[in-house]
Motif scaffolding. Sequence first.
Motif, short mmCIF file in Angstrom:
data_model
loop_
_atom_site.label_atom_id
_atom_site.label_comp_id
_atom_site.label_asym_id
_atom_site.label_seq_id
_atom_site.Cartn_x
_atom_site.Cartn_y
_atom_site.Cartn_z
N ILE A 138 0.82 -1.22 0.00
CA ILE A 138 0.00 0.00 0.00
C ILE A 138 0.85 1.26 0.00
O ILE A 138 0.35 2.34 -0.30
CB ILE A 138 -1.01 0.02 1.17
N VAL A 146 -3.22 -0.95 -4.38
CA VAL A 146 -3.25 -0.23 -3.11
C VAL A 146 -4.63 -0.36 -2.46
O VAL A 146 -4.74 -0.66 -1.27
CB VAL A 146 -2.87 1.26 -3.29
N SER A 147 -5.67 -0.17 -3.23
CA SER A 147 -7.02 -0.25 -2.69
C SER A 147 -7.30 -1.64 -2.12
O SER A 147 -7.85 -1.77 -1.02
CB SER A 147 -8.04 0.08 -3.78
N CYS A 150 -5.40 -2.17 1.09
CA CYS A 150 -6.06 -1.44 2.19
C CYS A 150 -7.32 -2.15 2.64
O CYS A 150 -7.64 -2.17 3.83
CB CYS A 150 -6.37 -0.01 1.74
N VAL A 183 -1.67 6.87 2.36
CA VAL A 183 -2.67 6.59 1.31
C VAL A 183 -3.73 7.68 1.32
O VAL A 183 -4.15 8.18 0.27
CB VAL A 183 -3.30 5.20 1.49
N ARG A 186 -2.30 11.07 -0.27
CA ARG A 186 -1.82 11.12 -1.66
C ARG A 186 -2.81 11.90 -2.53
O ARG A 186 -4.01 11.68 -2.48
CB ARG A 186 -1.67 9.72 -2.23
N GLN A 189 -4.26 9.16 -6.95
CA GLN A 189 -4.61 7.79 -6.58
C GLN A 189 -4.94 7.01 -7.84
O GLN A 189 -5.44 7.57 -8.82
CB GLN A 189 -5.82 7.77 -5.65
#
Length: 190
Positions: A138, A146-147, A150, A183, A186, A189
């Motif tokens: 992540i 990343v999503s 998470c 995250v 940022r 994304q």
Amino acid sequence: GTDFAMSNASRALGNIVDENLRMAAIVVANERALESMVKVAQNGRDKSRGNACQALGKLCEPHEAVDAQDLITISKHRDVLGGMEGAILAMLRTAIDCDADVQIQATHGLSLVIAQHKHNCDLLAAIAGSFDSLITLISSAGHKAVSGGCRVLANVCDVFAASPLAALQLVHTEGALPALVGVLLRELQD
């Protein structure tokens, strides 16, 4: 069969159970089918592994569960997958080791298998370096998964039915909180 055939078979099983809890129960009852999908997640090539992880996750997806019995069935599916030797490890390794598009499938599947399931959260937490690897994932700005990463971490900390010990372990993982805040901060994304 070939890796291509295994990939398509995993994808087909995932599509069969997609949004159909009755079909998911039939697949979960077939121990051979589950063992085969876990084996593909462990040993297949990237795309095959991703399709297998996605199919395993769909077995545990609540979709539009309408009553308590549906939720009990989904919990039983999570019990079965958590009880299968190497299933959660295979999904984690796929989420960490494979290409970005496959990581998306694997993190999504893994998040569904551990969702609202204390035992499966504990199993994930017990895998050496699991949280470190997910934190690294992540922390990669612009990374497609990343999503999904998470989502896995969020399900570990879900107050409804996750594991307080696993959540505590995550909080004490070096860099976890800064990575999650990072995250949020940022600007760009994926």
